[in-house]
Design an enzyme around this catalytic site. Structure first.
Site, short mmCIF file in Angstrom:
data_model
loop_
_atom_site.label_atom_id
_atom_site.label_comp_id
_atom_site.label_asym_id
_atom_site.label_seq_id
_atom_site.Cartn_x
_atom_site.Cartn_y
_atom_site.Cartn_z
N ASP A 1 -36.60 99.02 -16.82
CA ASP A 1 -36.91 97.59 -16.75
C ASP A 1 -38.31 97.51 -16.12
OD1 ASP A 1 -36.53 94.74 -16.51
OD2 ASP A 1 -36.18 95.09 -14.37
N ASP B 1 -40.13 94.28 -14.56
CA ASP B 1 -40.23 93.44 -13.36
C ASP B 1 -39.23 93.88 -12.29
OD1 ASP B 1 -42.17 91.41 -14.28
OD2 ASP B 1 -40.62 90.85 -15.72
C1 BG6 Z 1 -37.65 89.42 -16.48
C2 BG6 Z 1 -37.73 88.81 -15.10
O1 BG6 Z 1 -38.14 90.72 -16.48
O2 BG6 Z 1 -38.40 88.63 -17.41
C3 BG6 Z 1 -37.27 87.36 -15.13
O3 BG6 Z 1 -36.90 89.56 -14.20
C4 BG6 Z 1 -38.08 86.58 -16.18
O4 BG6 Z 1 -37.41 86.79 -13.86
C5 BG6 Z 1 -37.96 87.27 -17.53
O5 BG6 Z 1 -37.61 85.25 -16.27
C6 BG6 Z 1 -38.78 86.58 -18.62
O6 BG6 Z 1 -40.13 86.70 -18.30
P1 BG6 Z 1 -41.32 86.00 -19.06
O7 BG6 Z 1 -42.52 86.75 -18.54
O8 BG6 Z 1 -41.10 86.22 -20.53
O9 BG6 Z 1 -41.30 84.57 -18.68
MG MG Z 2 -36.08 93.38 -13.30
#
Ligand code: BG6
Ligand code: MG
Length: 218
Positions: free
Chosen positions: A11, A13
């Site tokens: 993963d 984030d």
């Molecule tokens: C995930 C995060 O990796 O991505 C979430 O943990 C986030 O918090 C999700 O909402 C979607 O991210 P993005 O960048 O497409 O808005």
């Molecule tokens: Mg994550």
């Protein structure tokens, strides 16, 4: 007898890079503008959850109903704030142990991939200098169902040319742990998911994870 682990799907984030605060600040700015109560406790529930699903969670505290068009506008506005914030990410924002873990796995001939719900994955990988570091990248732009659905991890495994049973997922979100297991993969829970009792392996962070043990005690 378990299948050998031949690929590791990370993963992004909260596992490779610390973007939690950027997501929080961007949602907070949008929520404040709308007068919707939002705090770091609610923010914890957004971990691993897609942008629109995150908005639905935030709107649980709203005192009025929003149309689909208004919801789209709010998600787009939040993303604008978020993209502004991630422009200042650098390789210094890599989470502790991430760089070493990638190097160690590469040295062992293990394939590595990203499996992230984020549609900003390409920007983030570029900002932290890892855009050419993975054998495959599956992200929010390529999927229709977000975690806990296993789609993003199954796509990553397929791009690596590996069966799910030969893949290990590394996740910080409970939704991601569920997704990995639903996809027939083993999972190492780190950070917020280290306490998830369904995870196959657990470590406080990538720095604390012992991949030698994980790869041999399969
Ligand atoms: C995930 C995060 O990796 O991505 C979430 O943990 C986030 O918090 C999700 O909402 C979607 O991210 P993005 O960048 O497409 O808005
Ligand atoms: Mg994550």
């Amino acid at each position: 007898m378990n299948q050998p682990i031949l690929g590791v799907i990370f993963d992004l984030d909260g596992v490779i890079v610390s973007t939690d605060n950027c997501h929080y600040l961007a949602w907070k700015r949008m929520a404040d503008e709308e007068g919707i109560p939002f705090d770091r406790t609610i923010n914890e529930r957004l971990r691993g959850v897609s942008r629109m699903e995150s908005l639905s969670i935030i709107l649980e505290k709203a005192t009025k109903d929003y149309t689909e068009a208004e919801k789209q506008e709010m998600a787009t506005r939040k993303n604008g704030y978020y993209v502004e914030l991630i422009q200042s990410l650098t390789c210094g924002d890599l989470l502790e142990g991430a760089g070493d873990a990638l190097a160690l796995l590469r040295n062992k001939g293990i394939k590595i991939a990203i499996g992230s719900s984020s549609r900003n994955t390409p920007i983030i990988l570029k900002q932290i200098g890892l855009e050419d570091s993975f054998d495959a990248v599956a992200d929010g732009n390529a999927i229709t169902r977000s975690k806990p659905d296993p789609e993003v991890f199954l796509l990553a495994a397929k791009s690596l040319g590996l069966a799910p049973a030969n893949c290990l997922v590394v996740e910080d979100a409970d939704a991601g742990v569920e997704a990995a297991l639903a996809g027939g993969m083993r999972v190492l829970g780190v950070g917020g998911a280290a306490a998830n009792s369904n995870a196959t392996f657990a470590a406080e962070s990538l720095a604390a994870a012992n991949f030698d043990t994980i790869l041999t005690n399969q």
